[in-house]
Design an enzyme around this catalytic site. Structure first.
Site, PDB file in Angstrom:
ATOM      1  N   ILE A 272       0.844  -1.199   0.000  1.00  0.00           N
ATOM      2  CA  ILE A 272       0.000   0.000   0.000  1.00  0.00           C
ATOM      3  C   ILE A 272       0.882   1.253   0.000  1.00  0.00           C
ATOM      4  O   ILE A 272       0.593   2.231  -0.693  1.00  0.00           O
ATOM      5  CB  ILE A 272      -0.931  -0.011   1.238  1.00  0.00           C
ATOM      6  CG1 ILE A 272      -1.993  -1.123   1.100  1.00  0.00           C
ATOM      7  CG2 ILE A 272      -1.603   1.349   1.421  1.00  0.00           C
ATOM      8  CD1 ILE A 272      -2.881  -1.293   2.331  1.00  0.00           C
TER       9      ILE A 272
ATOM     10  N   ASN B  20       2.463   4.517   7.506  1.00  0.00           N
ATOM     11  CA  ASN B  20       1.914   3.343   6.819  1.00  0.00           C
ATOM     12  C   ASN B  20       2.613   2.043   7.237  1.00  0.00           C
ATOM     13  O   ASN B  20       2.022   0.966   7.148  1.00  0.00           O
ATOM     14  CB  ASN B  20       2.063   3.559   5.310  1.00  0.00           C
ATOM     15  CG  ASN B  20       1.886   2.279   4.524  1.00  0.00           C
ATOM     16  OD1 ASN B  20       0.779   1.792   4.355  1.00  0.00           O
ATOM     17  ND2 ASN B  20       2.998   1.705   4.066  1.00  0.00           N
TER      18      ASN B  20
ATOM     19  N   GLN C  60      -9.987  -9.203  14.796  1.00  0.00           N
ATOM     20  CA  GLN C  60      -9.856 -10.331  13.861  1.00  0.00           C
ATOM     21  C   GLN C  60      -9.277 -11.544  14.572  1.00  0.00           C
ATOM     22  O   GLN C  60      -8.261 -11.428  15.274  1.00  0.00           O
ATOM     23  CB  GLN C  60      -8.947  -9.922  12.686  1.00  0.00           C
ATOM     24  CG  GLN C  60      -8.531 -11.052  11.759  1.00  0.00           C
ATOM     25  CD  GLN C  60      -9.720 -11.763  11.100  1.00  0.00           C
ATOM     26  OE1 GLN C  60     -10.696 -11.133  10.714  1.00  0.00           O
ATOM     27  NE2 GLN C  60      -9.644 -13.077  11.004  1.00  0.00           N
TER      28      GLN C  60
ATOM     29  N   GLY D 267      -7.047 -14.441  15.357  1.00  0.00           N
ATOM     30  CA  GLY D 267      -5.633 -14.636  14.996  1.00  0.00           C
ATOM     31  C   GLY D 267      -4.810 -13.353  15.039  1.00  0.00           C
ATOM     32  O   GLY D 267      -3.627 -13.359  14.724  1.00  0.00           O
ATOM     33  N   GLN D 268      -5.447 -12.242  15.412  1.00  0.00           N
ATOM     34  CA  GLN D 268      -4.738 -10.951  15.373  1.00  0.00           C
ATOM     35  C   GLN D 268      -4.979 -10.116  16.638  1.00  0.00           C
ATOM     36  O   GLN D 268      -5.230  -8.911  16.549  1.00  0.00           O
ATOM     37  CB  GLN D 268      -5.190 -10.142  14.156  1.00  0.00           C
ATOM     38  CG  GLN D 268      -4.717 -10.704  12.822  1.00  0.00           C
ATOM     39  CD  GLN D 268      -4.784  -9.661  11.719  1.00  0.00           C
ATOM     40  OE1 GLN D 268      -5.817  -9.054  11.492  1.00  0.00           O
ATOM     41  NE2 GLN D 268      -3.668  -9.443  11.036  1.00  0.00           N
TER      42      GLN D 268
ATOM     43  N   TYR E  33      -2.302  -7.417  16.426  1.00  0.00           N
ATOM     44  CA  TYR E  33      -2.512  -6.460  15.324  1.00  0.00           C
ATOM     45  C   TYR E  33      -3.782  -5.627  15.548  1.00  0.00           C
ATOM     46  O   TYR E  33      -3.775  -4.404  15.375  1.00  0.00           O
ATOM     47  CB  TYR E  33      -2.602  -7.265  14.025  1.00  0.00           C
ATOM     48  CG  TYR E  33      -2.660  -6.482  12.743  1.00  0.00           C
ATOM     49  CD1 TYR E  33      -1.499  -6.129  12.062  1.00  0.00           C
ATOM     50  CD2 TYR E  33      -3.885  -6.132  12.167  1.00  0.00           C
ATOM     51  CE1 TYR E  33      -1.554  -5.442  10.845  1.00  0.00           C
ATOM     52  CE2 TYR E  33      -3.951  -5.443  10.965  1.00  0.00           C
ATOM     53  CZ  TYR E  33      -2.785  -5.104  10.310  1.00  0.00           C
ATOM     54  OH  TYR E  33      -2.851  -4.432   9.108  1.00  0.00           O
TER      55      TYR E  33
ATOM     56  N   PRO F 195      -7.929   0.491   5.823  1.00  0.00           N
ATOM     57  CA  PRO F 195      -8.108  -0.409   4.684  1.00  0.00           C
ATOM     58  C   PRO F 195      -8.705  -1.738   5.145  1.00  0.00           C
ATOM     59  O   PRO F 195      -8.413  -2.220   6.243  1.00  0.00           O
ATOM     60  CB  PRO F 195      -6.678  -0.639   4.171  1.00  0.00           C
ATOM     61  CG  PRO F 195      -5.814   0.373   4.861  1.00  0.00           C
ATOM     62  CD  PRO F 195      -6.504   0.697   6.148  1.00  0.00           C
ATOM     63  N   GLY F 196      -9.505  -2.314   4.278  1.00  0.00           N
ATOM     64  CA  GLY F 196      -9.911  -3.700   4.483  1.00  0.00           C
ATOM     65  C   GLY F 196      -8.836  -4.600   3.882  1.00  0.00           C
ATOM     66  O   GLY F 196      -7.645  -4.283   3.941  1.00  0.00           O
TER      67      GLY F 196
ATOM     68  N   ILE G 268      -6.601  -5.845   1.183  1.00  0.00           N
ATOM     69  CA  ILE G 268      -6.057  -5.259  -0.045  1.00  0.00           C
ATOM     70  C   ILE G 268      -5.087  -6.275  -0.655  1.00  0.00           C
ATOM     71  O   ILE G 268      -4.378  -6.982   0.083  1.00  0.00           O
ATOM     72  CB  ILE G 268      -5.317  -3.929   0.284  1.00  0.00           C
ATOM     73  CG1 ILE G 268      -6.206  -2.981   1.121  1.00  0.00           C
ATOM     74  CG2 ILE G 268      -4.838  -3.241  -0.998  1.00  0.00           C
ATOM     75  CD1 ILE G 268      -7.513  -2.559   0.484  1.00  0.00           C
TER      76      ILE G 268
HETATM   77  N1  CAA Z   1     -13.039 -17.769  13.337  1.00  0.00           N
HETATM   78  C1  CAA Z   1     -13.238 -18.845  14.147  1.00  0.00           C
HETATM   79  N2  CAA Z   1     -12.420 -19.899  14.204  1.00  0.00           N
HETATM   80  C2  CAA Z   1     -11.352 -19.871  13.398  1.00  0.00           C
HETATM   81  C3  CAA Z   1     -11.079 -18.812  12.524  1.00  0.00           C
HETATM   82  C4  CAA Z   1     -11.977 -17.734  12.511  1.00  0.00           C
HETATM   83  N3  CAA Z   1     -11.806 -16.671  11.705  1.00  0.00           N
HETATM   84  N4  CAA Z   1      -9.922 -19.067  11.864  1.00  0.00           N
HETATM   85  C5  CAA Z   1      -9.473 -20.268  12.315  1.00  0.00           C
HETATM   86  N5  CAA Z   1     -10.347 -20.747  13.231  1.00  0.00           N
HETATM   87  C6  CAA Z   1     -10.256 -22.002  13.957  1.00  0.00           C
HETATM   88  C7  CAA Z   1      -9.923 -23.172  13.047  1.00  0.00           C
HETATM   89  O1  CAA Z   1     -11.099 -23.647  12.433  1.00  0.00           O
HETATM   90  C8  CAA Z   1      -9.307 -24.153  14.037  1.00  0.00           C
HETATM   91  O2  CAA Z   1     -10.342 -24.793  14.761  1.00  0.00           O
HETATM   92  P1  CAA Z   1     -10.139 -26.298  15.247  1.00  0.00           P
HETATM   93  O3  CAA Z   1      -8.916 -26.311  16.124  1.00  0.00           O
HETATM   94  O4  CAA Z   1     -11.392 -26.592  15.995  1.00  0.00           O
HETATM   95  O5  CAA Z   1      -9.971 -27.087  14.006  1.00  0.00           O
HETATM   96  C9  CAA Z   1      -8.591 -23.254  15.027  1.00  0.00           C
HETATM   97  O6  CAA Z   1      -9.159 -21.948  14.859  1.00  0.00           O
HETATM   98  C10 CAA Z   1      -7.097 -23.151  14.755  1.00  0.00           C
HETATM   99  O7  CAA Z   1      -6.929 -22.866  13.385  1.00  0.00           O
HETATM  100  P2  CAA Z   1      -5.597 -23.245  12.651  1.00  0.00           P
HETATM  101  O8  CAA Z   1      -5.235 -24.662  12.846  1.00  0.00           O
HETATM  102  O9  CAA Z   1      -5.684 -22.681  11.268  1.00  0.00           O
HETATM  103  O10 CAA Z   1      -4.530 -22.411  13.513  1.00  0.00           O
HETATM  104  P3  CAA Z   1      -3.183 -21.889  13.022  1.00  0.00           P
HETATM  105  O11 CAA Z   1      -2.370 -21.638  14.232  1.00  0.00           O
HETATM  106  O12 CAA Z   1      -2.585 -22.752  11.978  1.00  0.00           O
HETATM  107  O13 CAA Z   1      -3.529 -20.514  12.275  1.00  0.00           O
HETATM  108  C11 CAA Z   1      -4.295 -18.268  12.049  1.00  0.00           C
HETATM  109  C12 CAA Z   1      -4.440 -19.584  12.801  1.00  0.00           C
HETATM  110  C13 CAA Z   1      -2.843 -17.827  11.961  1.00  0.00           C
HETATM  111  C14 CAA Z   1      -5.060 -17.210  12.829  1.00  0.00           C
HETATM  112  C15 CAA Z   1      -4.863 -18.423  10.619  1.00  0.00           C
HETATM  113  O14 CAA Z   1      -6.190 -18.865  10.722  1.00  0.00           O
HETATM  114  C16 CAA Z   1      -4.859 -17.112   9.864  1.00  0.00           C
HETATM  115  O15 CAA Z   1      -3.855 -16.709   9.299  1.00  0.00           O
HETATM  116  N6  CAA Z   1      -5.995 -16.415   9.830  1.00  0.00           N
HETATM  117  C17 CAA Z   1      -6.117 -15.134   9.125  1.00  0.00           C
HETATM  118  C18 CAA Z   1      -5.885 -13.993  10.036  1.00  0.00           C
HETATM  119  C19 CAA Z   1      -6.088 -12.729   9.239  1.00  0.00           C
HETATM  120  O16 CAA Z   1      -7.159 -12.422   8.754  1.00  0.00           O
HETATM  121  N7  CAA Z   1      -5.022 -11.942   9.088  1.00  0.00           N
HETATM  122  C20 CAA Z   1      -5.082 -10.747   8.319  1.00  0.00           C
HETATM  123  C21 CAA Z   1      -3.772 -10.531   7.654  1.00  0.00           C
HETATM  124  S1  CAA Z   1      -3.843  -9.215   6.467  1.00  0.00           S
HETATM  125  C22 CAA Z   1      -3.925  -7.843   7.402  1.00  0.00           C
HETATM  126  O17 CAA Z   1      -3.785  -7.846   8.579  1.00  0.00           O
HETATM  127  C23 CAA Z   1      -4.149  -6.557   6.661  1.00  0.00           C
HETATM  128  C24 CAA Z   1      -5.314  -5.853   7.168  1.00  0.00           C
HETATM  129  O18 CAA Z   1      -5.139  -4.816   7.832  1.00  0.00           O
HETATM  130  C25 CAA Z   1      -6.673  -6.286   6.829  1.00  0.00           C
END
Ligand code: CAA
Length: 240
Positions: free
Chosen positions: A14, A82, A141, A143-144, A147, A177-178, A180
């Site tokens: 970005i 940024n 979010q 996993g975040q 963040y 941003p959403g 991107i």
């Molecule tokens: N909601 C609910 N449950 C979720 C979920 C969600 N969104 N995502 C994963 N889970 C669950 C899985 O189904 C799994 O459940 P079970 O154990 O019952 O099977 C459990 O959580 C663990 O999932 P994983 O085995 O996938 O765990 P992991 O450690 O390998 O990875 C993670 C987890 C890193 C969070 C991965 O799911 C991921 O990368 N998610 C995306 C996070 C995201 O959106 N990041 C944005 C990056 S871009 C950005 O940040 C720019 C911006 O500003 C928008």
């Protein structure tokens, strides 16, 4: 009068689109980057925009780097905060280091960069601080936790500082941003990314240039009455 803009993380993703857009609109642009020398060199070669290497999580490096940028380019009128990183993990797996790295870069980095340029903007009676927050700071979010906390903090930073800058001609705004189409989003596992795209009413990822357009508006003279605002560009994924 040609204004000078500094874009952190301005040679990739970005930030690259922001740097290029501001340059195309006649601003004198400089960009910082943290690690990728090769990409920064290619970016400068392509655009003629000078790049400076330092880590925004290091306050002293910011003070030193900003002094150098101002010496070579003149006072910074527009600062685009940024630079940002992700260290995604579910909370039960998140390490203290992953928490700290993201807070230090995405939230403290905003302090570290803005604090040194603030006195000059106050003296000159003009400034534009544009902070790149995130959809995930607004809604949270999975996993975040790191963040989302930092990006929500960026919005608080924006709203508080806007009140302090208002009487001095300095506006402070955030862009959220959403998802991107950048390397950061491409690093999300494909299955997860596909599911995310399914939640975006516009039906696609955003383009970096669509965020740059928001920044360019906030940087303009015409945006002087807009401060403390949060501009969302997320394809309709979330309204706040
Ligand atoms: N909601 C609910 N449950 C979720 C979920 C969600 N969104 N995502 C994963 N889970 C669950 C899985 O189904 C799994 O459940 P079970 O154990 O019952 O099977 C459990 O959580 C663990 O999932 P994983 O085995 O996938 O765990 P992991 O450690 O390998 O990875 C993670 C987890 C890193 C969070 C991965 O799911 C991921 O990368 N998610 C995306 C996070 C995201 O959106 N990041 C944005 C990056 S871009 C950005 O940040 C720019 C911006 O500003 C928008």
């Amino acid at each position: 009068m040609q204004r000078t803009a500094l874009v952190t993380g301005g040679s990739r993703g970005i930030g690259e689109a922001i740097s290029k857009t501001l340059k195309s609109q006649g601003y004198n642009v400089a960009a910082t980057y943290a690690g990728n020398d090769e990409k920064a060199a290619a970016f400068t070669e392509e655009t003629g925009i000078k790049t400076y290497k330092w880590d925004v999580s290091d306050y002293d490096a910011c003070v030193e780097g900003i002094a150098k940028v101002e010496e070579e380019n003149g006072p910074i009128d527009i600062l685009v905060n940024n630079a940002g990183i992700t260290r995604d993990a579910p909370f039960h797996k998140m390490k203290l280091e992953q928490w700290k790295q993201v807070i230090d870069t995405n939230l403290s980095g905003m302090f570290n960069m803005t604090h040194p340029v603030w006195p000059g903007m106050r003296e000159r009676g003009f400034g534009r601080i544009i902070n790149i927050s995130s959809l995930n700071g607004q809604k949270g979010q999975f996993g975040q936790v790191n963040y989302s906390s930092a990006k929500a903090g960026d919005i608080g930073f924006t709203r508080a500082l806007a009140q302090e800058g208002a009487a001095k001609g300095i506006t402070v705004n955030a862009v959220c941003p959403g998802y991107i189409a950048t390397e950061m989003v491409m690093a999300v596992p494909e299955k997860v990314r596909e599911a995310i795209i399914g939640q975006i009413p516009v039906g696609r990822l955003g383009e970096p240039e669509e965020i740059a357009a928001c920044v360019s508006f906030l940087a303009s003279e015409e945006a002087g009455f807009m401060t403390g605002a949060t501009l969302s560009a997320n394809g309709g994924q979330f309204f706040s």
